[in-house]
Write an enzyme that holds these catalytic residues in place. Structure first.
Site, PDB file in Angstrom:
ATOM      1  N   PHE A   1       0.856  -1.184   0.000  1.00  0.00           N
ATOM      2  CA  PHE A   1       0.000   0.000   0.000  1.00  0.00           C
ATOM      3  C   PHE A   1       0.895   1.237   0.000  1.00  0.00           C
ATOM      4  O   PHE A   1       1.622   1.482   0.963  1.00  0.00           O
ATOM      5  CB  PHE A   1      -0.888  -0.043   1.241  1.00  0.00           C
ATOM      6  CG  PHE A   1      -1.793   1.148   1.421  1.00  0.00           C
ATOM      7  CD1 PHE A   1      -3.003   1.222   0.766  1.00  0.00           C
ATOM      8  CD2 PHE A   1      -1.436   2.183   2.276  1.00  0.00           C
ATOM      9  CE1 PHE A   1      -3.849   2.316   0.949  1.00  0.00           C
ATOM     10  CE2 PHE A   1      -2.267   3.278   2.465  1.00  0.00           C
ATOM     11  CZ  PHE A   1      -3.478   3.337   1.798  1.00  0.00           C
TER      12      PHE A   1
ATOM     13  N   THR B   1       2.106   7.322   1.521  1.00  0.00           N
ATOM     14  CA  THR B   1       3.071   8.288   2.049  1.00  0.00           C
ATOM     15  C   THR B   1       4.231   8.525   1.086  1.00  0.00           C
ATOM     16  O   THR B   1       4.686   7.608   0.406  1.00  0.00           O
ATOM     17  CB  THR B   1       3.617   7.786   3.393  1.00  0.00           C
ATOM     18  OG1 THR B   1       2.536   7.655   4.311  1.00  0.00           O
ATOM     19  CG2 THR B   1       4.650   8.733   3.960  1.00  0.00           C
TER      20      THR B   1
ATOM     21  N   GLY C   1       3.375  13.213   4.334  1.00  0.00           N
ATOM     22  CA  GLY C   1       2.680  12.079   4.920  1.00  0.00           C
ATOM     23  C   GLY C   1       1.217  12.386   5.124  1.00  0.00           C
ATOM     24  O   GLY C   1       0.352  12.019   4.326  1.00  0.00           O
ATOM     25  N   SER C   2       0.919  13.125   6.194  1.00  0.00           N
ATOM     26  CA  SER C   2      -0.469  13.459   6.493  1.00  0.00           C
ATOM     27  C   SER C   2      -1.070  14.435   5.481  1.00  0.00           C
ATOM     28  O   SER C   2      -2.275  14.420   5.238  1.00  0.00           O
ATOM     29  CB  SER C   2      -0.566  14.060   7.907  1.00  0.00           C
ATOM     30  OG  SER C   2      -0.081  13.146   8.868  1.00  0.00           O
TER      31      SER C   2
ATOM     32  N   GLN D   1       0.013   0.978  42.542  1.00  0.00           N
ATOM     33  CA  GLN D   1      -1.366   0.828  42.059  1.00  0.00           C
ATOM     34  C   GLN D   1      -1.755   2.001  41.160  1.00  0.00           C
ATOM     35  O   GLN D   1      -2.365   1.807  40.099  1.00  0.00           O
ATOM     36  CB  GLN D   1      -2.318   0.737  43.259  1.00  0.00           C
ATOM     37  CG  GLN D   1      -2.106  -0.483  44.134  1.00  0.00           C
ATOM     38  CD  GLN D   1      -2.775  -0.347  45.498  1.00  0.00           C
ATOM     39  OE1 GLN D   1      -3.641   0.506  45.697  1.00  0.00           O
ATOM     40  NE2 GLN D   1      -2.354  -1.182  46.448  1.00  0.00           N
TER      41      GLN D   1
ATOM     42  N   GLY E   1      14.826  -2.883  37.314  1.00  0.00           N
ATOM     43  CA  GLY E   1      15.929  -3.286  36.443  1.00  0.00           C
ATOM     44  C   GLY E   1      15.603  -4.516  35.622  1.00  0.00           C
ATOM     45  O   GLY E   1      15.990  -4.622  34.451  1.00  0.00           O
TER      46      GLY E   1
ATOM     47  N   GLU F   1      -0.472   5.517   9.544  1.00  0.00           N
ATOM     48  CA  GLU F   1      -1.878   5.867   9.269  1.00  0.00           C
ATOM     49  C   GLU F   1      -2.156   7.319   9.650  1.00  0.00           C
ATOM     50  O   GLU F   1      -3.290   7.693   9.926  1.00  0.00           O
ATOM     51  CB  GLU F   1      -2.841   4.942  10.019  1.00  0.00           C
ATOM     52  CG  GLU F   1      -2.982   3.567   9.408  1.00  0.00           C
ATOM     53  CD  GLU F   1      -3.913   3.562   8.213  1.00  0.00           C
ATOM     54  OE1 GLU F   1      -4.285   4.643   7.745  1.00  0.00           O
ATOM     55  OE2 GLU F   1      -4.235   2.464   7.750  1.00  0.00           O
TER      56      GLU F   1
END
Length: 674
Positions: free
Chosen positions: A144, A147, A152-153, A340, A411, A434
């Site tokens: 595909f 670009t 690109g965009s 948490q 670590g 994309e």
């Protein structure tokens, strides 16, 4: 249930598994469905028997990675996954399974199947059937090409041209310079034989915008490029090394007129432009509609990578012990409030985004069945709006989640065998391909801004997926104020939804006001540019977060098991309040909150919910975790035997206990210093 989802092996994780308030197996079936669970079991069994999907203990060369990826793609084509992945939930599960085991192979396989083939089918006609059949039977490999090196965009500024030659009935494709070379196409570098190419259509020196062509680029028997093409590999990347991303330049390269994908537009033999659409812009809308599914798939990929990292970090936190209330007691780091807070909002995000993406993929799949999509233009637009925002937010969200998980594992999380480093590298592309997320998310705010005049007129807002229907009451919603007096009241879904709706309405009003004020002195381009930070981007973010929650609440209300419903409500509230925490300044700025009570309650509620979720965290992870074979992590295995696995891994390091081959250089250098 026992045969469908066997119990995990006994081990250190049992300490928390026995504390869970719900049955993780029932949760998995509720979220995924029994059909999907059966598929996941089948897929796991298949992958474990395929030689090319076994893990390596060494770091292969780039060429070895490309070769292995190719063999994995071949193996994927020989399975019956295609027949077993018919429904949206199963497709999403297949995506998540494949990226854990062979992310590069899945990307290459998916490009050929979901971009090349789907675009041929949806944009082409009977005259392209041969290409489609060859692709389905893997006689050709597709890629595909959209670009370009320099763009690109900004698709409108792309410079690859396809000029029609009336005398020969051919399109002449040309790349004016290297900046206009098509690039980043998966498979283009080494293996693709055909490409879907977006090029500027030129008829009699008139430009008609980007149009879609199917272009042969290599001889399928030799894999040598055709004359008139310069094709190359782009080299090593941060991750996904098995994908041969490439570039291509066209030098007066000719293709037949019939290679224009002509479902919506065509060029006659005489060079006349034919379409039933009113404008080129409408043609582009239909042409790029296929990208919406790709963007939702990227959100699915991002969530899958996030689930992998969260699984590793939560299981590790349940086993790892550090410090304690006295010298003789060490407690699991999962007990620490800071731990948490670092992990659990992202755990909630896994459920939120997974349920959303399965829903939207299902909508897109049903839409693709329709022959004439023009009657669904409003739905296509809304899908586009939701997909661009969800792709952006999911990319950023799980980028941060993976990094937090890496750090939360200390670590040991930095070791390759932890599995987090490769996850981080492979996910990184989700923030860019994309469409750069900071760019494409503007499409969501642009759509919302266009709704404001209707809101001012009192016109009822009704969108096909009901994502913006609440905006009909925008002016009433803007009168709402924070009224919760305790944590329990604040955690009610209706109060969380109300705050998000107010936030969207306020940001929409402020963004529109900023646009109007800038129009007095600035052109339209600079107006958009100068309303992104603190306005339009925030608006798009708040809007998609609201729709995430809206979809989650719909699913929660379908739950019949009280224990499952209760824990999902906690996840809903945690994610909702954690999202609001990032907008506290805006909530105060607009008058929704006043005084210290609001922010204090939000912070208190988030920490309270984290504490409530702690004993369920391992079970929540169990319900969304990849199988051990796919997870391939010494820290996150389902048996919790972290230290045994670490010892095995360290003792198995190639040449890990021998002196280096260049040891004599070290000795000679040291001797010269004595």
């Amino acid at each position: 249930m026992a045969s469908l989802l066997p119990d995990f092996p006994p081990g250190p994780l049992d300490f928390y598994r026995k504390k869970a308030s719900f049955d993780w197996k029932k949760m998995k079936i509720f979220v995924e469905s029994e059909e999907v669970v059966r598929f996941l079991n089948y897929a796991s069994d298949v992958f474990q028997t395929l030689p090319d999907f076994q893990t390596d203990d060494h770091s292969p060369t780039l060429d070895q990675q490309r070769h292995k990826t190719f063999k994995q793609v071949v193996a994927l084509t020989q399975t019956d996954f295609n027949e077993k992945t018919g429904k949206a939930k199963t497709v999403a599960a297949a995506v998540r399974t494949c990226i854990h085991i062979a992310p590069s192979a899945f990307a290459k396989f998916g490009i050929n199947r979901h971009y090349f083939r789907d675009i041929l089918q949806n944009q082409g006609t009977d005259r392209h059937r041969k290409f489609l059949e060859d692709a389905k039977n893997y006689r050709i490999n597709g890629c595909f090409c959209l670009t370009e090196i320099g763009h690109g965009s900004d698709t409108k500024s792309m410079r690859t041209t396809a000029t029609y030659d009336k005398e020969t009935g051919e399109f002449v494709m040309d790349t004016p310079d290297f900046e206009a070379a098509k690039c980043w196409a998966s498979g283009l570098g080494k293996t693709a034989t055909h490409a879907i190419v977006f090029a500027q259509l030129v008829l009699d020196d008139v430009f008609y915008g980007l149009h879609c062509f199917v272009v042969p680029i290599r001889d399928a028997r030799t894999l040598l490029p055709y004359p008139g093409l310069v094709i190359g590999d782009m080299g090593e990347k941060v991750g996904l090394q098995g994908i041969d991303n490439g570039f291509v330049m066209f030098n007066k390269y000719r293709i037949p007129r019939e290679n224009l994908l002509n479902k919506y537009v065509d060029v006659t033999v005489d060079g006349e432009y034919k379409t039933s659409f009113k404008s080129v812009q409408e043609v582009m809308q239909m042409t790029f509609a296929a990208l919406s599914k790709g963007r939702v798939n990227i959100a699915t990929l991002a969530e899958g990578y996030g689930a992998r990292a969260i699984t590793i970090a939560v299981r590790y936190a349940a086993v790892r012990r550090q410090f304690g209330p006295d010298e003789d007691t060490e407690i699991p780091i999962l007990e620490y409030q800071s731990h948490q807070y670092r992990l659990f909002p992202y755990l909630a995000a896994i459920y939120i985004v997974r349920l959303f993406t399965m829903y939207l993929i299902d909508i897109i799949d049903k839409l693709e069945i329709e022959q004439d999509k023009r009657s669904f233009s409003d739905l296509i637009t809304e899908i586009h709006v939701l997909s661009t925002a969800s792709k952006s937010i999911a990319g950023w969200l799980f980028r941060d989640a993976i990094q937090e998980c890496r750090e939360a594992c200390g670590g040991h999380g930095y070791l390759k065998v932890s599995g987090i480093g490769d996850t981080r590298a492979n996910h990184d592309a989700n923030c860019t391909y994309e469409g750069d997320s900071h760019v494409i998310i503007q499409q969501t705010s642009n759509w919302l801004i266009k709704l404001w005049p209707k809101i001012e007129k009192g016109t009822k807002i009704e969108t096909p997926l009901q994502s913006a229907n609440f905006l009909s009451d925008a002016f009433d919603i803007l009168k709402h104020q924070f009224h919760a007096t305790n944590v329990q009241e604040l955690c009610k879904p209706e109060n969380i939804v109300d705050a998000h709706q107010w936030l969207v309405c306020y940001l929409l009003k402020e963004t529109k006001s900023k646009v109007e004020s800038l129009k007095q002195t600035r052109g339209s381009f600079w107006v958009k540019n100068d309303t992104q930070v603190f306005f339009a981007k925030s608006l798009s973010t708040a809007f998609i977060q609201h729709f995430f929650l809206q979809r989650m609440l719909t699913v929660i209300n379908e739950a019949t098991d009280v224990s499952i419903k209760n824990v999902l409500l906690k996840l809903f509230s945690l994610y909702g309040l954690w999202s609001l925490e990032k907008f506290l300044s805006t909530l105060y700025e607009g008058g929704y909150m006043q005084g210290p009570q609001g922010s204090r309650l939000v912070h208190e509620a988030i920490l309270s919910l984290c504490g409530d979720i702690k004993n369920d965290a391992v079970a929540l992870v169990d319900a969304v975790a990849p199988p051990d074979f796919a997870l391939n992590s010494v820290l996150g295995a389902s048996d919790g035997q972290v230290y045994q696995r670490l010892q095995t891994a360290m003792f198995s390091v190639p040449n890990g206990m021998s002196r280096p081959s260049w040891w004599q250089e070290v000795v000679n250098w040291k001797s010269s210093k004595i």
